[in-house]
Design a protein around this motif. Sequence first.
Motif, mmCIF file in Angstrom:
data_model
loop_
_atom_site.group_PDB
_atom_site.id
_atom_site.type_symbol
_atom_site.label_atom_id
_atom_site.label_comp_id
_atom_site.label_asym_id
_atom_site.label_seq_id
_atom_site.Cartn_x
_atom_site.Cartn_y
_atom_site.Cartn_z
ATOM 1 N N VAL A 102 63.376 31.143 27.548
ATOM 2 C CA VAL A 102 61.924 30.987 27.422
ATOM 3 C C VAL A 102 61.245 31.370 28.736
ATOM 4 O O VAL A 102 60.239 32.083 28.737
ATOM 5 N N ARG A 103 61.803 30.948 29.852
ATOM 6 C CA ARG A 103 61.213 31.303 31.157
ATOM 7 C C ARG A 103 61.225 32.815 31.371
ATOM 8 O O ARG A 103 60.253 33.390 31.865
ATOM 9 N N ASN A 104 62.331 33.468 31.006
ATOM 10 C CA ASN A 104 62.414 34.927 31.150
ATOM 11 C C ASN A 104 61.406 35.634 30.247
ATOM 12 O O ASN A 104 60.732 36.585 30.674
ATOM 13 N N VAL A 105 61.302 35.182 29.012
ATOM 14 C CA VAL A 105 60.357 35.786 28.066
ATOM 15 C C VAL A 105 58.923 35.524 28.528
ATOM 16 O O VAL A 105 58.064 36.413 28.463
ATOM 17 N N MET A 106 58.663 34.318 29.041
ATOM 18 C CA MET A 106 57.335 33.989 29.557
ATOM 19 C C MET A 106 56.961 34.923 30.706
ATOM 20 O O MET A 106 55.837 35.418 30.789
ATOM 21 N N SER A 107 57.908 35.161 31.589
ATOM 22 C CA SER A 107 57.664 36.074 32.704
ATOM 23 C C SER A 107 57.336 37.475 32.197
ATOM 24 O O SER A 107 56.419 38.129 32.686
ATOM 25 N N SER A 108 58.064 37.900 31.183
ATOM 26 C CA SER A 108 57.842 39.229 30.615
ATOM 27 C C SER A 108 56.465 39.366 29.977
ATOM 28 O O SER A 108 55.747 40.346 30.225
ATOM 29 N N ILE A 109 56.061 38.371 29.173
ATOM 30 C CA ILE A 109 54.749 38.485 28.520
ATOM 31 C C ILE A 109 53.613 38.282 29.516
ATOM 32 O O ILE A 109 52.513 38.785 29.318
ATOM 33 N N SER A 110 53.896 37.594 30.599
ATOM 34 C CA SER A 110 52.896 37.471 31.658
ATOM 35 C C SER A 110 52.690 38.818 32.347
ATOM 36 O O SER A 110 51.557 39.238 32.594
ATOM 37 N N LYS A 111 53.786 39.510 32.640
ATOM 38 C CA LYS A 111 53.703 40.837 33.269
ATOM 39 C C LYS A 111 53.003 41.844 32.362
ATOM 40 O O LYS A 111 52.341 42.760 32.846
ATOM 41 N N LYS A 112 53.158 41.677 31.050
ATOM 42 C CA LYS A 112 52.509 42.575 30.088
ATOM 43 C C LYS A 112 51.033 42.254 29.896
ATOM 44 O O LYS A 112 50.327 42.977 29.216
ATOM 45 N N GLY A 113 50.578 41.135 30.478
ATOM 46 C CA GLY A 113 49.173 40.761 30.356
ATOM 47 C C GLY A 113 48.829 40.011 29.086
ATOM 48 O O GLY A 113 47.659 39.887 28.737
ATOM 49 N N TRP A 114 49.831 39.490 28.391
ATOM 50 C CA TRP A 114 49.583 38.741 27.158
ATOM 51 C C TRP A 114 49.120 37.327 27.455
ATOM 52 O O TRP A 114 48.384 36.742 26.669
ATOM 53 N N VAL A 115 49.604 36.760 28.581
ATOM 54 C CA VAL A 115 49.273 35.388 28.945
ATOM 55 C C VAL A 115 48.988 35.301 30.438
ATOM 56 O O VAL A 115 49.401 36.168 31.218
ATOM 57 N N GLU A 116 48.294 34.237 30.803
ATOM 58 C CA GLU A 116 48.086 33.899 32.216
ATOM 59 C C GLU A 116 48.759 32.553 32.434
ATOM 60 O O GLU A 116 48.496 31.594 31.702
ATOM 61 N N VAL A 117 49.641 32.502 33.429
ATOM 62 C CA VAL A 117 50.370 31.272 33.718
ATOM 63 C C VAL A 117 49.798 30.665 34.993
ATOM 64 O O VAL A 117 49.744 31.330 36.032
ATOM 65 N N LYS A 118 49.357 29.424 34.883
ATOM 66 C CA LYS A 118 48.834 28.692 36.040
ATOM 67 C C LYS A 118 49.805 27.557 36.336
ATOM 68 O O LYS A 118 50.077 26.729 35.462
ATOM 69 N N ALA A 119 50.322 27.526 37.557
ATOM 70 C CA ALA A 119 51.261 26.473 37.932
ATOM 71 C C ALA A 119 50.628 25.565 38.973
ATOM 72 O O ALA A 119 49.933 26.024 39.885
ATOM 73 N N SER A 120 50.878 24.286 38.813
ATOM 74 C CA SER A 120 50.413 23.282 39.767
ATOM 75 C C SER A 120 51.532 22.255 39.923
ATOM 76 O O SER A 120 51.776 21.468 39.008
ATOM 77 N N GLY A 121 52.215 22.316 41.046
ATOM 78 C CA GLY A 121 53.366 21.442 41.223
ATOM 79 C C GLY A 121 54.439 21.821 40.227
ATOM 80 O O GLY A 121 54.814 22.983 40.107
ATOM 81 N N ASN A 122 54.927 20.853 39.471
ATOM 82 C CA ASN A 122 55.943 21.162 38.458
ATOM 83 C C ASN A 122 55.338 21.273 37.063
ATOM 84 O O ASN A 122 56.053 21.323 36.081
ATOM 85 N N LYS A 123 54.011 21.316 36.973
ATOM 86 C CA LYS A 123 53.335 21.482 35.675
ATOM 87 C C LYS A 123 52.857 22.918 35.542
ATOM 88 O O LYS A 123 52.530 23.584 36.526
ATOM 89 N N ARG A 124 52.818 23.386 34.288
ATOM 90 C CA ARG A 124 52.418 24.757 34.022
ATOM 91 C C ARG A 124 51.482 24.780 32.828
ATOM 92 O O ARG A 124 51.699 24.083 31.840
ATOM 93 N N ALA A 125 50.436 25.581 32.911
ATOM 94 C CA ALA A 125 49.518 25.803 31.799
ATOM 95 C C ALA A 125 49.532 27.295 31.485
ATOM 96 O O ALA A 125 49.467 28.122 32.390
ATOM 97 N N VAL A 126 49.648 27.617 30.212
ATOM 98 C CA VAL A 126 49.724 29.021 29.799
ATOM 99 C C VAL A 126 48.532 29.308 28.898
ATOM 100 O O VAL A 126 48.324 28.635 27.880
ATOM 101 N N LYS A 127 47.777 30.313 29.262
ATOM 102 C CA LYS A 127 46.577 30.705 28.506
ATOM 103 C C LYS A 127 46.820 32.057 27.842
ATOM 104 O O LYS A 127 47.115 33.041 28.530
ATOM 105 N N PRO A 128 46.699 32.134 26.506
ATOM 106 C CA PRO A 128 46.829 33.438 25.840
ATOM 107 C C PRO A 128 45.626 34.322 26.188
ATOM 108 O O PRO A 128 44.501 33.852 26.246
ATOM 109 N N LEU A 129 45.895 35.602 26.422
ATOM 110 C CA LEU A 129 44.828 36.518 26.833
ATOM 111 C C LEU A 129 44.493 37.586 25.790
ATOM 112 O O LEU A 129 43.476 38.250 25.924
#
Length: 81
Positions: A53-80
Amino acid sequence: MKYIPFYTDLLKDGTMSEVLLYGLICIMSKKSGECLASAQTLGEIIGLNDGTVRNVMSSISKKGWVEVKASGNKRAVKPLI
């Protein structure tokens, strides 16, 4: 079923795992605009381990499908798309 053509268009540029994860993120972000679920939770729902899931998340983030915001050990993912 009005969303099927949209997701099939994504398959032209992504893998099935990317499209499944993106669709799940979209569903889980309906109320707040962001998905706050962990990689483990997302993986349990779509049948992938959290490392994948982390690898796929990184891939779709690089493709511009999502924006990942990290704060400490929490993460919020916004579909774009």
